[in-house]
Design a protein around this motif. Structure first.
Motif, PDB file in Angstrom:
ATOM      1  N   VAL A   1      46.134  99.236  25.743  1.00 41.34           N
ATOM      2  CA  VAL A   1      44.989  98.931  24.883  1.00 41.34           C
ATOM      3  C   VAL A   1      45.091  99.707  23.573  1.00 41.34           C
ATOM      4  O   VAL A   1      44.847  99.159  22.494  1.00 41.34           O
ATOM      5  N   THR A   2      45.481 100.968  23.660  1.00 39.65           N
ATOM      6  CA  THR A   2      45.649 101.780  22.455  1.00 39.65           C
ATOM      7  C   THR A   2      46.694 101.170  21.526  1.00 39.65           C
ATOM      8  O   THR A   2      46.490 101.098  20.319  1.00 39.65           O
ATOM      9  N   ALA A   3      47.808 100.710  22.088  1.00 39.23           N
ATOM     10  CA  ALA A   3      48.852 100.072  21.277  1.00 39.23           C
ATOM     11  C   ALA A   3      48.323  98.795  20.631  1.00 39.23           C
ATOM     12  O   ALA A   3      48.580  98.535  19.448  1.00 39.23           O
TER      13      ALA A   3
ATOM     14  N   ILE B   1      49.962  88.565  18.470  1.00 45.62           N
ATOM     15  CA  ILE B   1      48.897  89.541  18.725  1.00 45.62           C
ATOM     16  C   ILE B   1      47.758  88.900  19.522  1.00 45.62           C
ATOM     17  O   ILE B   1      47.168  89.538  20.395  1.00 45.62           O
ATOM     18  N   HIS B   2      47.490  87.634  19.254  1.00 46.15           N
ATOM     19  CA  HIS B   2      46.421  86.951  19.999  1.00 46.15           C
ATOM     20  C   HIS B   2      46.788  86.766  21.465  1.00 46.15           C
ATOM     21  O   HIS B   2      45.928  86.797  22.340  1.00 46.15           O
ATOM     22  N   VAL B   3      48.076  86.587  21.750  1.00 43.56           N
ATOM     23  CA  VAL B   3      48.530  86.453  23.135  1.00 43.56           C
ATOM     24  C   VAL B   3      48.332  87.783  23.876  1.00 43.56           C
ATOM     25  O   VAL B   3      47.853  87.812  25.012  1.00 43.56           O
ATOM     26  N   VAL B   4      48.689  88.867  23.223  1.00 46.98           N
ATOM     27  CA  VAL B   4      48.494  90.195  23.805  1.00 46.98           C
ATOM     28  C   VAL B   4      47.007  90.456  24.037  1.00 46.98           C
ATOM     29  O   VAL B   4      46.607  90.959  25.089  1.00 46.98           O
TER      30      VAL B   4
ATOM     31  N   LEU C   1      45.233  91.209  27.657  1.00 46.54           N
ATOM     32  CA  LEU C   1      44.442  92.416  27.899  1.00 46.54           C
ATOM     33  C   LEU C   1      42.999  92.077  28.271  1.00 46.54           C
ATOM     34  O   LEU C   1      42.392  92.754  29.109  1.00 46.54           O
ATOM     35  N   GLN C   2      42.457  91.033  27.667  1.00 46.25           N
ATOM     36  CA  GLN C   2      41.093  90.619  28.011  1.00 46.25           C
ATOM     37  C   GLN C   2      41.012  90.202  29.480  1.00 46.25           C
ATOM     38  O   GLN C   2      40.023  90.500  30.157  1.00 46.25           O
ATOM     39  N   ARG C   3      42.038  89.516  29.965  1.00 46.07           N
ATOM     40  CA  ARG C   3      42.059  89.134  31.384  1.00 46.07           C
ATOM     41  C   ARG C   3      42.243  90.367  32.280  1.00 46.07           C
ATOM     42  O   ARG C   3      41.581  90.506  33.305  1.00 46.07           O
ATOM     43  N   LYS C   4      43.131  91.252  31.863  1.00 47.28           N
ATOM     44  CA  LYS C   4      43.434  92.446  32.653  1.00 47.28           C
ATOM     45  C   LYS C   4      42.224  93.368  32.795  1.00 47.28           C
ATOM     46  O   LYS C   4      41.987  93.933  33.861  1.00 47.28           O
ATOM     47  N   TYR C   5      41.471  93.525  31.698  1.00 51.31           N
ATOM     48  CA  TYR C   5      40.362  94.485  31.683  1.00 51.31           C
ATOM     49  C   TYR C   5      38.992  93.803  31.647  1.00 51.31           C
ATOM     50  O   TYR C   5      38.028  94.369  31.149  1.00 51.31           O
ATOM     51  N   ILE C   6      38.908  92.620  32.223  1.00 56.33           N
ATOM     52  CA  ILE C   6      37.670  91.850  32.168  1.00 56.33           C
ATOM     53  C   ILE C   6      36.477  92.595  32.796  1.00 56.33           C
ATOM     54  O   ILE C   6      35.337  92.429  32.362  1.00 56.33           O
ATOM     55  N   LYS C   7      36.730  93.440  33.772  1.00 60.54           N
ATOM     56  CA  LYS C   7      35.644  94.157  34.448  1.00 60.54           C
ATOM     57  C   LYS C   7      35.295  95.488  33.784  1.00 60.54           C
ATOM     58  O   LYS C   7      34.318  96.123  34.162  1.00 60.54           O
TER      59      LYS C   7
ATOM     60  N   SER D   1      34.715  95.089  25.357  1.00 61.19           N
ATOM     61  CA  SER D   1      33.959  95.078  24.097  1.00 61.19           C
ATOM     62  C   SER D   1      34.864  95.418  22.918  1.00 61.19           C
ATOM     63  O   SER D   1      34.796  94.781  21.864  1.00 61.19           O
ATOM     64  N   LYS D   2      35.719  96.410  23.087  1.00 59.03           N
ATOM     65  CA  LYS D   2      36.646  96.801  22.019  1.00 59.03           C
ATOM     66  C   LYS D   2      37.609  95.655  21.718  1.00 59.03           C
ATOM     67  O   LYS D   2      37.848  95.322  20.547  1.00 59.03           O
TER      68      LYS D   2
END
Length: 108
Positions: A42-44, A82-85, A89-95, A101-102
């Motif tokens: 996420v930081t990257a 970048i949109h694919v990444v 990440l949105q799927r990975k961190y959905i919870k 939000s970030k």
């Protein structure tokens, strides 16, 4: 004539204001620290997303060719897919509401 009913005359209001101030002083650093503790992926992404937004704002067709070439090279390195990444990440961190939000603050 004596004035009454001011905020300072009401102990309940003073307690509420003190509580609110304490929450604000304690809460903001916690939120800031949460953002500093994002996982590496996420930081990257955030770093690259910020750079992509900056670079897109720098682009202008009237720039000298060497500057346009440098911007294109950097944009290709940082912004391709970048949109694919972001979607991954949105799927990975959905919870995780803080991370989600970030991630949702960027529009690509």
């Amino acid at each position: 004539m004596e004035e009454t009913g001011g905020v300072c005359d009401n102990p309940s209001m003073i307690t509420k204001m003190a509580f609110l101030l304490t929450c604000l002083l304690v809460g903001f650093p916690v939120i800031a620290r949460a953002e500093e503790q994002f996982p590496a992926d996420v930081t990257a992404f955030v770093r690259n997303a910020e750079i992509c937004q900056y670079l897109s704002g720098e682009w202008d067709s009237s720039l000298p060719e060497d500057r346009k070439d440098a911007l294109l090279k950097e944009m290709n390195a940082r912004c391709t897919n970048i949109h694919v990444v972001q979607e991954k990440l949105q799927r990975k961190y959905i919870k995780n509401k803080v991370i989600a939000s970030k991630l949702n603050t960027y529009q690509f």
